[in-house]
Design an enzyme around this catalytic site. Structure first.
Site, mmCIF file in Angstrom:
data_model
loop_
_atom_site.group_PDB
_atom_site.id
_atom_site.type_symbol
_atom_site.label_atom_id
_atom_site.label_comp_id
_atom_site.label_asym_id
_atom_site.label_seq_id
_atom_site.Cartn_x
_atom_site.Cartn_y
_atom_site.Cartn_z
ATOM 1 C CE LYS A 81 48.267 42.156 41.061
ATOM 2 N NZ LYS A 81 46.991 41.873 41.685
ATOM 3 C CB SER A 156 44.815 44.601 40.031
ATOM 4 O OG SER A 156 45.130 43.825 40.996
ATOM 5 C CB SER A 180 42.840 41.709 41.247
ATOM 6 O OG SER A 180 42.500 43.066 41.309
HETATM 7 N N1 GLN Z 1 39.047 46.225 41.013
HETATM 8 C C1 GLN Z 1 38.892 46.041 42.267
HETATM 9 C C2 GLN Z 1 39.649 47.386 42.878
HETATM 10 O O1 GLN Z 1 40.041 48.124 42.008
HETATM 11 C C3 GLN Z 1 39.658 45.014 42.819
HETATM 12 C C4 GLN Z 1 41.280 44.969 42.713
HETATM 13 C C5 GLN Z 1 41.826 43.936 43.362
HETATM 14 O O2 GLN Z 1 41.388 42.634 43.644
HETATM 15 N N2 GLN Z 1 42.968 43.925 44.014
HETATM 16 O O3 GLN Z 1 39.656 47.504 44.025
#
Ligand code: GLN
Length: 491
Positions: A81, A156, A180
Protein backbone atom coordinates in the site's frame (compact mmCIF):
# COMPACT_ATOMS: atom_id res chain seq x y z
CA UNK A 1 -2.79 -22.41 -14.83
CA UNK A 2 -0.99 -19.09 -15.13
CA UNK A 3 1.65 -18.47 -12.49
CA UNK A 4 0.02 -15.23 -11.35
CA UNK A 5 -2.96 -17.21 -10.03
CA UNK A 6 -0.80 -19.03 -7.47
CA UNK A 7 -0.77 -18.49 -3.73
CA UNK A 8 2.36 -17.68 -1.71
CA UNK A 9 2.61 -21.21 -0.36
CA UNK A 10 2.21 -22.71 -3.86
CA UNK A 11 4.91 -20.37 -5.21
CA UNK A 12 7.20 -21.34 -2.34
CA UNK A 13 7.11 -25.03 -3.30
CA UNK A 14 7.38 -24.34 -7.04
CA UNK A 15 10.45 -22.15 -6.45
CA UNK A 16 12.03 -24.57 -4.02
CA UNK A 17 11.48 -27.58 -6.27
CA UNK A 18 13.20 -25.69 -9.05
CA UNK A 19 10.03 -25.83 -11.18
CA UNK A 20 9.91 -22.07 -11.63
CA UNK A 21 12.25 -19.14 -11.07
CA UNK A 22 11.36 -15.92 -9.31
CA UNK A 23 12.01 -14.09 -12.60
CA UNK A 24 9.40 -16.22 -14.40
CA UNK A 25 6.91 -15.68 -11.62
CA UNK A 26 7.61 -11.94 -11.51
CA UNK A 27 7.24 -11.68 -15.30
CA UNK A 28 3.88 -13.44 -15.13
CA UNK A 29 2.54 -11.11 -12.42
CA UNK A 30 3.89 -7.95 -14.07
CA UNK A 31 2.21 -9.05 -17.31
CA UNK A 32 -1.04 -9.43 -15.44
CA UNK A 33 -0.65 -5.96 -13.91
CA UNK A 34 0.08 -4.46 -17.35
CA UNK A 35 -3.07 -5.99 -18.81
CA UNK A 36 -5.36 -4.94 -15.95
CA UNK A 37 -4.11 -1.83 -14.24
CA UNK A 38 -5.70 0.65 -16.57
CA UNK A 39 -9.09 -0.99 -16.06
CA UNK A 40 -8.82 -1.57 -12.33
CA UNK A 41 -6.47 1.17 -11.09
CA UNK A 42 -5.02 -0.99 -8.33
CA UNK A 43 -1.48 0.38 -8.51
CA UNK A 44 -0.25 3.96 -8.36
CA UNK A 45 3.35 2.99 -9.07
CA UNK A 46 4.56 -0.24 -10.67
CA UNK A 47 8.24 -0.94 -9.99
CA UNK A 48 8.89 -3.27 -12.93
CA UNK A 49 12.65 -2.73 -13.30
CA UNK A 50 13.50 -3.09 -9.64
CA UNK A 51 11.16 -6.07 -9.42
CA UNK A 52 13.16 -7.89 -12.08
CA UNK A 53 16.43 -6.95 -10.38
CA UNK A 54 15.17 -8.25 -7.04
CA UNK A 55 13.87 -11.44 -8.70
CA UNK A 56 17.26 -12.08 -10.34
CA UNK A 57 18.94 -11.51 -7.01
CA UNK A 58 16.52 -13.95 -5.36
CA UNK A 59 17.14 -16.57 -8.06
CA UNK A 60 20.90 -16.33 -7.43
CA UNK A 61 20.35 -16.97 -3.73
CA UNK A 62 17.88 -19.78 -4.43
CA UNK A 63 20.39 -21.52 -6.69
CA UNK A 64 23.24 -21.15 -4.25
CA UNK A 65 21.59 -22.14 -0.96
CA UNK A 66 20.11 -25.33 0.45
CA UNK A 67 16.31 -25.08 0.30
CA UNK A 68 15.91 -25.28 4.08
CA UNK A 69 17.94 -22.08 4.51
CA UNK A 70 15.66 -20.01 2.29
CA UNK A 71 13.42 -17.48 4.06
CA UNK A 72 9.69 -18.01 3.35
CA UNK A 73 9.24 -15.02 1.04
CA UNK A 74 12.36 -15.47 -1.07
CA UNK A 75 11.51 -14.52 -4.65
CA UNK A 76 7.77 -13.91 -3.96
CA UNK A 77 6.20 -10.83 -5.63
CA UNK A 78 4.25 -8.66 -3.19
CA UNK A 79 2.33 -5.36 -3.52
CA UNK A 80 2.57 -2.68 -0.82
CA UNK A 81 0.00 0.00 0.00
CA UNK A 82 1.28 3.44 -0.91
CA UNK A 83 1.41 4.72 2.67
CA UNK A 84 4.43 2.62 3.68
CA UNK A 85 7.79 4.22 3.03
CA UNK A 86 9.99 2.43 0.52
CA UNK A 87 13.46 3.92 0.18
CA UNK A 88 13.96 5.43 -3.25
CA UNK A 89 10.44 4.44 -4.39
CA UNK A 90 7.78 7.19 -4.64
CA UNK A 91 5.28 6.99 -1.77
CA UNK A 92 2.25 9.23 -2.27
CA UNK A 93 -0.47 8.17 0.20
CA UNK A 94 -2.66 8.79 -2.87
CA UNK A 95 -2.38 12.51 -2.14
CA UNK A 96 -1.46 15.37 -4.46
CA UNK A 97 0.45 16.75 -1.50
CA UNK A 98 2.97 13.89 -1.59
CA UNK A 99 2.94 13.50 -5.37
CA UNK A 100 6.71 13.76 -5.60
CA UNK A 101 7.70 12.29 -2.23
CA UNK A 102 10.49 9.72 -2.44
CA UNK A 103 11.28 8.44 1.07
CA UNK A 104 14.91 8.49 2.15
CA UNK A 105 14.33 5.44 4.36
CA UNK A 106 12.56 2.10 4.47
CA UNK A 107 9.58 1.22 6.69
CA UNK A 108 10.20 -1.66 9.10
CA UNK A 109 7.62 -3.91 7.41
CA UNK A 110 9.02 -3.54 3.90
CA UNK A 111 12.55 -3.82 5.32
CA UNK A 112 11.55 -7.15 6.87
CA UNK A 113 10.03 -8.38 3.60
CA UNK A 114 13.21 -7.31 1.82
CA UNK A 115 15.32 -9.18 4.36
CA UNK A 116 13.40 -12.30 3.34
CA UNK A 117 14.14 -11.62 -0.32
CA UNK A 118 10.67 -10.54 -1.54
CA UNK A 119 10.06 -8.83 -4.84
CA UNK A 120 8.32 -5.44 -4.63
CA UNK A 121 5.80 -5.17 -7.49
CA UNK A 122 4.75 -1.61 -6.74
CA UNK A 123 2.70 0.66 -4.53
CA UNK A 124 -1.05 0.22 -4.42
CA UNK A 125 -3.80 2.79 -4.69
CA UNK A 126 -5.74 3.82 -1.59
CA UNK A 127 -8.00 6.48 -0.17
CA UNK A 128 -6.03 9.67 0.38
CA UNK A 129 -4.05 9.29 3.62
CA UNK A 130 -6.10 6.10 4.22
CA UNK A 131 -9.25 8.15 4.90
CA UNK A 132 -12.19 6.48 3.26
CA UNK A 133 -14.10 3.26 2.70
CA UNK A 134 -14.35 3.17 -1.09
CA UNK A 135 -10.97 4.23 -2.48
CA UNK A 136 -12.67 7.13 -4.21
CA UNK A 137 -10.76 9.77 -2.23
CA UNK A 138 -7.53 8.85 -4.02
CA UNK A 139 -6.12 11.98 -5.70
CA UNK A 140 -5.18 9.87 -8.75
CA UNK A 141 -7.99 7.55 -9.80
CA UNK A 142 -10.59 5.28 -8.25
CA UNK A 143 -10.02 1.57 -7.93
CA UNK A 144 -12.63 -0.71 -9.48
CA UNK A 145 -13.99 -3.86 -7.93
CA UNK A 146 -13.01 -6.81 -10.17
CA UNK A 147 -16.34 -8.56 -9.43
CA UNK A 148 -18.19 -5.67 -11.03
CA UNK A 149 -16.25 -2.64 -12.22
CA UNK A 150 -19.13 -0.30 -11.48
CA UNK A 151 -18.70 -1.13 -7.82
CA UNK A 152 -16.30 0.25 -5.22
CA UNK A 153 -13.63 -2.15 -3.94
CA UNK A 154 -13.89 -0.80 -0.41
CA UNK A 155 -11.13 1.15 1.27
CA UNK A 156 -8.81 2.39 2.21
CA UNK A 157 -6.57 -0.53 1.13
CA UNK A 158 -8.69 -1.03 -2.01
CA UNK A 159 -5.70 -1.21 -4.34
CA UNK A 160 -4.12 -4.04 -2.34
CA UNK A 161 -7.44 -5.92 -2.09
CA UNK A 162 -8.08 -5.61 -5.84
CA UNK A 163 -4.50 -6.61 -6.69
CA UNK A 164 -4.99 -9.81 -4.66
CA UNK A 165 -8.51 -10.52 -6.00
CA UNK A 166 -7.46 -9.96 -9.63
CA UNK A 167 -4.23 -11.98 -9.30
CA UNK A 168 -2.23 -8.82 -9.96
CA UNK A 169 0.09 -9.80 -7.08
CA UNK A 170 0.79 -12.93 -5.05
CA UNK A 171 0.15 -11.21 -1.71
CA UNK A 172 -0.10 -7.65 -0.40
CA UNK A 173 0.21 -5.36 2.60
CA UNK A 174 -2.44 -2.93 3.71
CA UNK A 175 -3.14 -0.80 6.77
CA UNK A 176 -6.21 -0.82 8.98
CA UNK A 177 -7.24 2.11 11.18
CA UNK A 178 -10.97 1.44 11.22
CA UNK A 179 -11.36 -1.53 8.90
CA UNK A 180 -9.22 -0.61 5.91
CA UNK A 181 -7.81 -4.12 5.48
CA UNK A 182 -10.89 -6.16 6.42
CA UNK A 183 -13.58 -4.14 4.65
CA UNK A 184 -11.97 -4.12 1.17
CA UNK A 185 -10.98 -7.77 1.69
CA UNK A 186 -14.67 -8.59 2.28
CA UNK A 187 -15.88 -6.52 -0.67
CA UNK A 188 -13.31 -8.09 -3.02
CA UNK A 189 -13.55 -11.69 -1.78
CA UNK A 190 -10.05 -12.10 -0.33
CA UNK A 191 -8.50 -12.67 3.10
CA UNK A 192 -7.54 -9.58 5.13
CA UNK A 193 -5.96 -9.61 8.57
CA UNK A 194 -5.62 -6.72 11.01
CA UNK A 195 -3.16 -7.82 13.70
CA UNK A 196 -3.39 -6.79 17.36
CA UNK A 197 -2.38 -3.19 18.04
CA UNK A 198 1.34 -3.45 18.78
CA UNK A 199 1.99 -6.70 16.93
CA UNK A 200 3.50 -5.02 13.86
CA UNK A 201 5.79 -2.00 13.77
CA UNK A 202 4.41 1.17 12.18
CA UNK A 203 7.85 2.73 11.67
CA UNK A 204 7.69 4.20 8.17
CA UNK A 205 3.90 3.98 7.91
CA UNK A 206 2.52 7.45 7.22
CA UNK A 207 0.44 8.03 10.35
CA UNK A 208 -3.31 8.61 10.14
CA UNK A 209 -4.55 7.92 13.69
CA UNK A 210 -1.66 6.59 15.73
CA UNK A 211 -3.69 4.92 18.49
CA UNK A 212 -5.56 2.85 15.88
CA UNK A 213 -3.29 2.24 12.84
CA UNK A 214 -2.02 -1.30 12.20
CA UNK A 215 -0.32 -2.87 9.18
CA UNK A 216 -1.39 -6.32 8.02
CA UNK A 217 -1.62 -8.71 5.08
CA UNK A 218 -4.19 -9.14 2.30
CA UNK A 219 -3.88 -12.56 0.74
CA UNK A 220 -5.50 -15.30 -1.33
CA UNK A 221 -5.64 -17.74 1.59
CA UNK A 222 -5.44 -17.72 5.39
CA UNK A 223 -2.14 -19.59 5.23
CA UNK A 224 -0.66 -16.88 3.01
CA UNK A 225 -1.86 -14.24 5.49
CA UNK A 226 -0.08 -16.18 8.26
CA UNK A 227 3.15 -16.32 6.23
CA UNK A 228 3.08 -12.57 5.57
CA UNK A 229 2.24 -11.76 9.19
CA UNK A 230 5.13 -13.94 10.34
CA UNK A 231 7.52 -11.91 8.20
CA UNK A 232 6.42 -8.47 9.42
CA UNK A 233 5.48 -9.08 13.09
CA UNK A 234 7.59 -8.55 16.18
CA UNK A 235 9.30 -5.91 18.32
CA UNK A 236 11.07 -2.95 16.75
CA UNK A 237 13.31 -0.48 18.53
CA UNK A 238 12.18 2.16 16.02
CA UNK A 239 8.55 1.97 17.20
CA UNK A 240 7.93 2.29 20.93
CA UNK A 241 4.29 1.26 20.46
CA UNK A 242 5.35 -2.10 19.07
CA UNK A 243 4.96 -4.72 21.82
CA UNK A 244 8.11 -6.48 23.08
CA UNK A 245 6.47 -9.90 22.77
CA UNK A 246 7.90 -12.94 21.13
CA UNK A 247 6.13 -13.89 17.91
CA UNK A 248 4.65 -17.41 17.81
CA UNK A 249 4.84 -19.60 14.73
CA UNK A 250 1.57 -18.66 13.06
CA UNK A 251 1.54 -21.38 10.42
CA UNK A 252 2.06 -24.20 12.92
CA UNK A 253 -1.42 -23.74 14.44
CA UNK A 254 -3.09 -24.08 11.03
CA UNK A 255 -4.79 -27.41 10.51
CA UNK A 256 -5.48 -27.99 14.21
CA UNK A 257 -8.88 -29.24 15.21
CA UNK A 258 -11.27 -26.49 16.31
CA UNK A 259 -13.49 -28.86 18.29
CA UNK A 260 -14.65 -27.21 21.53
CA UNK A 261 -13.61 -23.69 20.50
CA UNK A 262 -16.16 -21.22 21.85
CA UNK A 263 -17.32 -18.74 19.24
CA UNK A 264 -19.16 -15.64 20.49
CA UNK A 265 -21.84 -14.19 18.25
CA UNK A 266 -22.27 -10.51 19.14
CA UNK A 267 -26.00 -9.86 18.98
CA UNK A 268 -25.46 -6.17 18.12
CA UNK A 269 -23.73 -7.22 14.86
CA UNK A 270 -26.90 -8.48 13.23
CA UNK A 271 -28.83 -5.31 12.73
CA UNK A 272 -32.02 -4.26 11.06
CA UNK A 273 -31.40 -3.03 7.55
CA UNK A 274 -28.37 -5.17 6.88
CA UNK A 275 -28.23 -6.91 3.51
CA UNK A 276 -30.21 -10.18 3.75
CA UNK A 277 -27.65 -12.19 1.80
CA UNK A 278 -24.85 -10.92 4.02
CA UNK A 279 -26.78 -11.95 7.11
CA UNK A 280 -27.65 -15.29 5.57
CA UNK A 281 -24.08 -16.08 4.41
CA UNK A 282 -22.58 -15.19 7.79
CA UNK A 283 -25.16 -17.26 9.67
CA UNK A 284 -24.39 -20.20 7.40
CA UNK A 285 -20.69 -19.71 8.08
CA UNK A 286 -21.39 -19.85 11.81
CA UNK A 287 -23.31 -23.11 11.29
CA UNK A 288 -20.33 -24.39 9.37
CA UNK A 289 -18.03 -23.56 12.30
CA UNK A 290 -20.42 -25.47 14.55
CA UNK A 291 -20.36 -28.46 12.24
CA UNK A 292 -16.56 -28.41 12.62
CA UNK A 293 -17.02 -28.76 16.37
CA UNK A 294 -17.04 -25.13 17.54
CA UNK A 295 -19.66 -24.02 20.06
CA UNK A 296 -21.53 -20.84 19.18
CA UNK A 297 -22.86 -18.68 22.02
CA UNK A 298 -24.46 -15.26 21.93
CA UNK A 299 -22.44 -12.42 23.47
CA UNK A 300 -23.38 -8.88 24.35
CA UNK A 301 -21.37 -5.83 23.27
CA UNK A 302 -23.73 -3.15 24.61
CA UNK A 303 -21.72 -0.07 23.56
CA UNK A 304 -21.49 -1.04 19.87
CA UNK A 305 -23.96 1.71 18.93
CA UNK A 306 -21.41 4.35 19.91
CA UNK A 307 -18.49 2.89 17.95
CA UNK A 308 -18.90 4.90 14.75
CA UNK A 309 -19.21 8.28 16.48
CA UNK A 310 -16.41 7.46 18.93
CA UNK A 311 -14.10 6.42 16.11
CA UNK A 312 -14.84 9.44 13.94
CA UNK A 313 -14.02 11.80 16.79
CA UNK A 314 -10.80 10.06 17.84
CA UNK A 315 -9.53 9.24 14.34
CA UNK A 316 -10.13 12.77 13.06
CA UNK A 317 -8.56 14.32 16.17
CA UNK A 318 -5.42 12.25 15.78
CA UNK A 319 -5.38 12.93 12.04
CA UNK A 320 -5.60 16.70 12.58
CA UNK A 321 -2.48 16.48 14.70
CA UNK A 322 -0.57 13.94 12.56
CA UNK A 323 -1.21 15.81 9.33
CA UNK A 324 0.08 19.12 10.70
CA UNK A 325 3.52 18.19 9.36
CA UNK A 326 2.38 18.53 5.75
CA UNK A 327 2.87 22.26 5.50
CA UNK A 328 5.40 22.73 2.71
CA UNK A 329 8.41 23.06 5.04
CA UNK A 330 9.69 19.51 5.12
CA UNK A 331 6.78 17.62 3.56
CA UNK A 332 4.41 18.66 0.83
CA UNK A 333 4.67 20.29 -2.55
CA UNK A 334 6.02 23.84 -2.27
CA UNK A 335 4.88 26.16 -5.02
CA UNK A 336 7.77 28.65 -4.64
CA UNK A 337 5.52 31.67 -5.17
CA UNK A 338 4.49 32.18 -1.55
CA UNK A 339 4.84 35.64 -0.08
CA UNK A 340 5.43 34.54 3.54
CA UNK A 341 5.29 31.53 5.88
CA UNK A 342 1.53 31.69 6.47
CA UNK A 343 0.96 31.93 2.75
CA UNK A 344 3.14 28.86 2.21
CA UNK A 345 1.20 26.84 4.78
CA UNK A 346 -2.15 27.82 3.28
CA UNK A 347 -1.15 27.32 -0.33
CA UNK A 348 0.43 23.92 0.30
CA UNK A 349 -2.45 22.61 2.37
CA UNK A 350 -5.28 24.09 0.28
CA UNK A 351 -3.89 22.75 -2.97
CA UNK A 352 -2.47 19.53 -1.57
CA UNK A 353 -5.28 17.98 0.48
CA UNK A 354 -8.49 16.63 -1.04
CA UNK A 355 -11.98 17.39 0.36
CA UNK A 356 -12.26 14.32 2.65
CA UNK A 357 -8.88 14.96 4.27
CA UNK A 358 -9.81 18.62 4.81
CA UNK A 359 -13.13 17.56 6.34
CA UNK A 360 -11.31 15.27 8.78
CA UNK A 361 -8.73 17.89 9.75
CA UNK A 362 -11.50 20.40 10.45
CA UNK A 363 -13.59 17.92 12.43
CA UNK A 364 -10.59 16.79 14.44
CA UNK A 365 -9.32 20.28 15.13
CA UNK A 366 -12.79 21.24 16.31
CA UNK A 367 -13.06 18.20 18.61
CA UNK A 368 -9.70 19.05 20.17
CA UNK A 369 -10.27 22.79 20.54
CA UNK A 370 -10.56 24.25 24.03
CA UNK A 371 -14.20 24.53 24.96
CA UNK A 372 -15.12 21.40 23.01
CA UNK A 373 -12.34 19.06 24.11
CA UNK A 374 -14.23 17.71 27.14
CA UNK A 375 -17.48 17.29 25.29
CA UNK A 376 -16.00 15.46 22.30
CA UNK A 377 -12.44 14.16 22.54
CA UNK A 378 -12.44 13.33 26.25
CA UNK A 379 -15.93 11.84 26.09
CA UNK A 380 -14.93 9.70 23.10
CA UNK A 381 -11.89 8.41 25.00
CA UNK A 382 -14.17 7.41 27.87
CA UNK A 383 -16.57 5.61 25.54
CA UNK A 384 -13.61 3.89 23.90
CA UNK A 385 -12.77 2.38 27.29
CA UNK A 386 -16.35 1.12 27.63
CA UNK A 387 -16.16 -0.51 24.20
CA UNK A 388 -12.86 -2.16 25.14
CA UNK A 389 -14.40 -3.40 28.40
CA UNK A 390 -17.34 -4.91 26.49
CA UNK A 391 -14.85 -7.11 24.63
CA UNK A 392 -12.85 -7.97 27.77
CA UNK A 393 -16.03 -9.07 29.42
CA UNK A 394 -17.23 -11.11 26.44
CA UNK A 395 -13.83 -12.76 25.97
CA UNK A 396 -14.12 -14.16 29.52
CA UNK A 397 -16.55 -16.70 28.14
CA UNK A 398 -15.55 -17.17 24.48
CA UNK A 399 -12.29 -17.76 22.57
CA UNK A 400 -13.17 -15.90 19.43
CA UNK A 401 -16.06 -13.93 17.90
CA UNK A 402 -17.76 -14.32 14.54
CA UNK A 403 -19.82 -11.66 12.75
CA UNK A 404 -20.15 -9.94 9.38
CA UNK A 405 -17.24 -7.76 8.20
CA UNK A 406 -19.62 -5.24 6.62
CA UNK A 407 -23.39 -4.74 6.75
CA UNK A 408 -23.68 -4.87 2.93
CA UNK A 409 -21.68 -6.00 -0.09
CA UNK A 410 -19.82 -3.64 -2.47
CA UNK A 411 -21.75 -0.46 -3.29
CA UNK A 412 -21.73 1.54 -6.51
CA UNK A 413 -18.88 3.92 -7.20
CA UNK A 414 -20.17 7.42 -6.50
CA UNK A 415 -23.15 6.18 -4.50
CA UNK A 416 -21.95 7.36 -1.08
CA UNK A 417 -19.40 9.96 -2.10
CA UNK A 418 -21.63 12.95 -1.34
CA UNK A 419 -22.94 11.48 1.90
CA UNK A 420 -20.05 11.06 4.35
CA UNK A 421 -22.32 9.68 7.07
CA UNK A 422 -23.50 6.81 4.85
CA UNK A 423 -19.86 6.14 3.96
CA UNK A 424 -18.83 6.13 7.64
CA UNK A 425 -21.66 3.73 8.53
CA UNK A 426 -20.07 1.10 6.30
CA UNK A 427 -17.38 0.73 8.96
CA UNK A 428 -19.84 -0.15 11.71
CA UNK A 429 -18.58 -3.71 12.27
CA UNK A 430 -14.87 -3.13 11.74
CA UNK A 431 -14.19 -0.05 13.86
CA UNK A 432 -14.60 -1.60 17.32
CA UNK A 433 -11.64 -3.96 16.85
CA UNK A 434 -9.41 -0.91 16.29
CA UNK A 435 -10.85 0.95 19.27
CA UNK A 436 -10.21 -2.13 21.45
CA UNK A 437 -6.87 -2.99 19.79
CA UNK A 438 -7.99 -6.53 18.89
CA UNK A 439 -6.91 -8.71 15.97
CA UNK A 440 -9.51 -9.35 13.27
CA UNK A 441 -9.66 -11.24 10.01
CA UNK A 442 -12.09 -11.27 7.10
CA UNK A 443 -12.49 -14.46 5.05
CA UNK A 444 -14.74 -15.03 2.04
CA UNK A 445 -18.01 -16.71 3.06
CA UNK A 446 -20.42 -16.43 0.13
CA UNK A 447 -21.90 -14.29 -2.62
CA UNK A 448 -24.99 -12.17 -3.11
CA UNK A 449 -27.43 -12.83 -5.96
CA UNK A 450 -25.49 -10.23 -7.97
CA UNK A 451 -22.31 -12.24 -7.53
CA UNK A 452 -20.67 -9.87 -5.07
CA UNK A 453 -18.50 -11.41 -2.32
CA UNK A 454 -19.45 -11.49 1.36
CA UNK A 455 -16.94 -11.55 4.23
CA UNK A 456 -17.04 -13.38 7.55
CA UNK A 457 -15.21 -11.45 10.26
CA UNK A 458 -13.52 -13.25 13.14
CA UNK A 459 -12.21 -11.26 16.11
CA UNK A 460 -9.68 -12.56 18.63
CA UNK A 461 -8.23 -11.77 22.03
CA UNK A 462 -5.27 -9.38 22.04
CA UNK A 463 -2.13 -11.10 20.70
CA UNK A 464 -4.05 -14.28 19.95
CA UNK A 465 -3.61 -14.26 16.18
CA UNK A 466 -2.81 -17.96 16.46
CA UNK A 467 -6.36 -18.98 17.37
CA UNK A 468 -7.79 -16.44 14.96
CA UNK A 469 -5.81 -17.89 12.06
CA UNK A 470 -6.52 -21.44 13.16
CA UNK A 471 -10.30 -20.96 13.15
CA UNK A 472 -10.23 -18.90 9.94
CA UNK A 473 -8.15 -21.58 8.22
CA UNK A 474 -10.42 -24.41 9.42
CA UNK A 475 -13.45 -22.54 8.06
CA UNK A 476 -11.78 -21.65 4.77
CA UNK A 477 -10.55 -25.17 4.12
CA UNK A 478 -14.02 -26.60 4.70
CA UNK A 479 -15.55 -24.34 2.01
CA UNK A 480 -14.81 -23.40 -1.60
CA UNK A 481 -15.47 -19.65 -1.44
CA UNK A 482 -11.80 -18.67 -1.60
CA UNK A 483 -11.34 -20.65 -4.81
CA UNK A 484 -13.92 -18.69 -6.79
CA UNK A 485 -12.34 -15.91 -8.85
CA UNK A 486 -13.82 -12.91 -10.64
CA UNK A 487 -14.30 -13.51 -14.36
CA UNK A 488 -12.06 -10.68 -15.45
CA UNK A 489 -12.28 -11.42 -19.14
CA UNK A 490 -15.96 -10.53 -19.10
CA UNK A 491 -15.48 -7.00 -17.84
N1 GLN B 1 -13.07 3.84 6.59
C1 GLN B 1 -12.39 4.26 7.77
C2 GLN B 1 -12.05 5.73 7.69
O1 GLN B 1 -12.30 6.32 6.68
C3 GLN B 1 -11.21 3.42 8.04
C4 GLN B 1 -9.99 3.84 7.34
C5 GLN B 1 -8.81 2.99 7.67
O2 GLN B 1 -8.93 1.95 8.31
N2 GLN B 1 -7.65 3.47 7.27
O3 GLN B 1 -11.53 6.29 8.62
Amino acid sequence: MELYTKTISECQSLIRNGQISSVELTRSVLGRIASLNERLGAYITVTGDTAFRQAEEADKIIRSQPVENLPPLMGIPVAVKDNMCTEGVRTTCASALLDDFVPPYESTVTGRLAAEGYVLLGKTNMDEFAMGSSNETSAFYSVKNPWNTEMAPGGSSGGSAVAVAADACIGALGSDTGGSIRQPAALCGVVGLKPTYGRVSRYGLVAFASSLDQIGPLAKTVKDAAILLQAIAGPDTNDSTCAPFEVPDFTSSLGRDIKGIKVGIPKQYFIEGMHPRVEDSVKKAINQLESLGAKAVEVDLPHTDYAVSTYYILATSEASSNLARFDGVRFGVRRQKESDLMDMYTTTRSAGFGPEVKRRIMLGTYALSSGYYDAYYLKAQQVRTLIKQDFEHAFNSVDIMACPTTPAPAFRLGEKLDDPLQMYLNDIFTISANLAGLPGISVPCGFTDDNLPVGLQLLGRPFDEENLLMVAHAYEQSTDWHKIKPKLLDI
